[in-house]
Design a protein around this motif. Structure first.
Motif, PDB file in Angstrom:
ATOM      1  N   ILE A 146       5.987  10.200  -3.449  1.00 27.41           N
ATOM      2  CA  ILE A 146       4.749   9.437  -3.661  1.00 27.41           C
ATOM      3  C   ILE A 146       4.368   9.431  -5.135  1.00 27.41           C
ATOM      4  O   ILE A 146       4.082   8.372  -5.718  1.00 27.41           O
ATOM      5  CB  ILE A 146       3.607  10.012  -2.797  1.00 27.41           C
ATOM      6  CG1 ILE A 146       3.827   9.689  -1.313  1.00 27.41           C
ATOM      7  CG2 ILE A 146       2.256   9.457  -3.258  1.00 27.41           C
ATOM      8  CD1 ILE A 146       2.824  10.347  -0.383  1.00 27.41           C
ATOM      9  N   VAL A 147       4.349  10.610  -5.783  1.00 29.01           N
ATOM     10  CA  VAL A 147       3.891  10.659  -7.175  1.00 29.01           C
ATOM     11  C   VAL A 147       4.922  10.064  -8.127  1.00 29.01           C
ATOM     12  O   VAL A 147       4.572   9.663  -9.251  1.00 29.01           O
ATOM     13  CB  VAL A 147       3.519  12.095  -7.597  1.00 29.01           C
ATOM     14  CG1 VAL A 147       2.422  12.650  -6.705  1.00 29.01           C
ATOM     15  CG2 VAL A 147       4.719  13.028  -7.602  1.00 29.01           C
ATOM     16  N   GLU A 170      -1.055   3.203  -6.157  1.00 29.43           N
ATOM     17  CA  GLU A 170      -0.869   2.337  -4.991  1.00 29.43           C
ATOM     18  C   GLU A 170      -1.591   2.872  -3.763  1.00 29.43           C
ATOM     19  O   GLU A 170      -2.057   2.100  -2.923  1.00 29.43           O
ATOM     20  CB  GLU A 170       0.622   2.185  -4.685  1.00 29.43           C
ATOM     21  CG  GLU A 170       1.403   1.391  -5.704  1.00 29.43           C
ATOM     22  CD  GLU A 170       2.865   1.320  -5.342  1.00 29.43           C
ATOM     23  OE1 GLU A 170       3.279   0.315  -4.738  1.00 29.43           O
ATOM     24  OE2 GLU A 170       3.593   2.274  -5.653  1.00 29.43           O
ATOM     25  N   LEU A 226       7.592   4.710  -2.881  1.00 28.08           N
ATOM     26  CA  LEU A 226       6.995   4.765  -1.545  1.00 28.08           C
ATOM     27  C   LEU A 226       8.020   4.504  -0.457  1.00 28.08           C
ATOM     28  O   LEU A 226       7.875   4.978   0.671  1.00 28.08           O
ATOM     29  CB  LEU A 226       5.839   3.770  -1.442  1.00 28.08           C
ATOM     30  CG  LEU A 226       4.645   4.030  -2.368  1.00 28.08           C
ATOM     31  CD1 LEU A 226       3.477   3.137  -1.994  1.00 28.08           C
ATOM     32  CD2 LEU A 226       4.229   5.485  -2.356  1.00 28.08           C
ATOM     33  N   VAL A 241       0.738  15.040  -1.391  1.00 26.68           N
ATOM     34  CA  VAL A 241       0.691  15.302  -2.833  1.00 26.68           C
ATOM     35  C   VAL A 241       0.255  16.746  -3.087  1.00 26.68           C
ATOM     36  O   VAL A 241       0.793  17.430  -3.969  1.00 26.68           O
ATOM     37  CB  VAL A 241      -0.245  14.305  -3.525  1.00 26.68           C
ATOM     38  CG1 VAL A 241      -0.415  14.643  -5.004  1.00 26.68           C
ATOM     39  CG2 VAL A 241       0.292  12.884  -3.375  1.00 26.68           C
ATOM     40  N   GLY A 270       6.241   7.321  -7.444  1.00 26.07           N
ATOM     41  CA  GLY A 270       6.076   5.887  -7.242  1.00 26.07           C
ATOM     42  C   GLY A 270       7.101   5.262  -6.329  1.00 26.07           C
ATOM     43  O   GLY A 270       7.210   4.037  -6.255  1.00 26.07           O
ATOM     44  N   SER A 322      -1.107   8.661  -7.299  1.00 26.96           N
ATOM     45  CA  SER A 322      -0.501   7.403  -6.874  1.00 26.96           C
ATOM     46  C   SER A 322      -1.569   6.329  -6.924  1.00 26.96           C
ATOM     47  O   SER A 322      -2.525   6.367  -6.143  1.00 26.96           O
ATOM     48  CB  SER A 322       0.073   7.522  -5.461  1.00 26.96           C
ATOM     49  OG  SER A 322       0.410   6.233  -4.949  1.00 26.96           O
TER      50      SER A 322
END
Length: 370
Positions: free
Chosen positions: A185-186, A317, A190, A263, A188, A315
């Motif tokens: 996730i971190v 997003e 996904l 996260v 980017g 994140s």
């Protein structure tokens, strides 16, 4: 220090045992849930002894659960109490646990009720913040080598402390990858996060879970959805949205647990890595800071975050940003003793009993951690 031979310890960033003794696997069992008992500590005393002030708008209950995970317990307690209760600590799933919960405003709906392994008992009204100071553990250790266990307990009681690693429950035991989902996730990615969440089966998972994940990994999404057992309803919910929209971000948002959980699990993994680095150097600070931004990291944490290739624990997003983590490097193991087969001790808030067990038992974590 001694190295753990178990892959899961290395995978979760805690490759070392702290006490430098040549202890082999004890060959013990911890029968769950009855053999793993947790009592929340409030202002230094067991929550079972808590007495509310008698006035105020907080309606305080003693919640006892047997073999029930936190999410299910809160859902059942909400039905019993008529509203979702506030909690001051999250307890082990496969255990017998006692803790305080409370509702605010109105009148108490019930005095005592139970459903599905959860029982609530009204203690009274309270008018101030409840101080959660830790947890008290009573753990039954079944072994043919009680004398050896007693010797190890004595050694740990003399040491009085252990590294404050985040334990197995933080990451998952049968499926220990919540931190790798967080890493994706971190970074980017996904789509990778989705694949880790829905696919990539682990050998210890139930067969029906593995079938679902294998179908997903083969790109057979509709077949996976049809094969999904009821216990995987969160994953099915995510996959259904992926099939509908084709958008990984929209699909991830359908997961019922806050995505910040992943996260934060990754941040916990980073803490474990940082702590291990300091232990290797034999220069451990009193506290370790794992900041949300690598630009503010120092010492071993700066090195770890750079090696991980992560600049921000965030994140855009998914609208997630972790807070800075500040955690003690060591945990005090209070009142450690052995009474027959029962191991008893207390830990501060946020510390893990399974870290104590791994140090004493030196055996495969799958045999005792959950």
């Amino acid at each position: 220090m001694r190295r753990s031979p178990y892959y899961i310890d290395v995978m979760l960033g805690m490759p070392y045992y702290y006490l430098d003794f040549d202890w082999g696997p004890l060959g013990a069992q911890v029968p769950r849930p009855d053999g793993f008992r947790v009592v929340e500590e409030v202002a230094g005393a067991p929550c079972t002894e808590f007495r509310p002030s008698g006035s105020g708008n907080m309606h305080v209950y003693l919640l006892t659960k047997v073999g029930v995970d936190h999410s299910t317990a809160m859902r059942l307690a909400s039905r019993l109490l008529g509203s979702r209760p506030h909690v001051i600590g999250i307890k082990d799933s496969n255990a017998v646990t006692c803790q305080l919960v409370y509702t605010v405003g109105g009148s108490p709906r019930v005095r005592e009720a139970r459903r599905g392994g959860v029982e609530v008992r009204y203690l009274g009204d309270h008018d101030r913040r409840v101080e959660h100071t830790g947890n008290r553990f009573s753990i039954r250790v079944v072994t043919q080598r009680l004398d050896e266990l007693a010797r190890r307990v004595s050694a740990l009681a003399s040491a009085k402390r252990l590294p404050a690693y985040f334990g197995y429950q933080r990451f998952g035991l049968v499926r220990p990858n919540s931190h790798t989902v967080g890493r994706a996730i971190v970074r980017g990615n996904l789509r990778e996060a989705l694949d880790l969440l829905l696919g990539r089966p682990f050998s210890g998972e139930p067969e029906a879970w593995r079938e679902f994940r294998e179908l997903y990994d083969r790109g057979m999404y509709r077949e996976a959805l049809e094969a999904a057992p009821r216990s995987l309803w969160p994953e099915a919910r995510v996959l259904r949205e992926l099939l509908r929209s084709g958008d990984p971000a929209r699909a991830m948002r359908r997961y019922p647990m806050p995505l910040s959980f992943f996260v934060e699990a990754y941040q916990s993994y980073l803490f474990n890595l940082c702590l291990s680095r300091y232990l290797e150097a034999n220069e451990v600070p009193e506290r370790i800071v794992v900041p949300s931004s690598a630009s503010r990291a120092e010492g071993a944490c700066r090195d770890v975050m750079n090696e991980e290739g992560v600049s921000e624990l965030a994140s855009s997003e998914l609208s997630i940003r972790a807070r800075d983590m500040v955690r003690d490097s060591f945990m005090e193991v209070r009142g450690l003793g052995l009474s027959g087969e029962w191991l008893e001790f207390s830990l501060g808030r946020g510390m893990y009993a399974t870290v104590v067990l791994r140090e004493l038992l030196r055996q495969d974590p799958l045999t005792f951690a959950g």
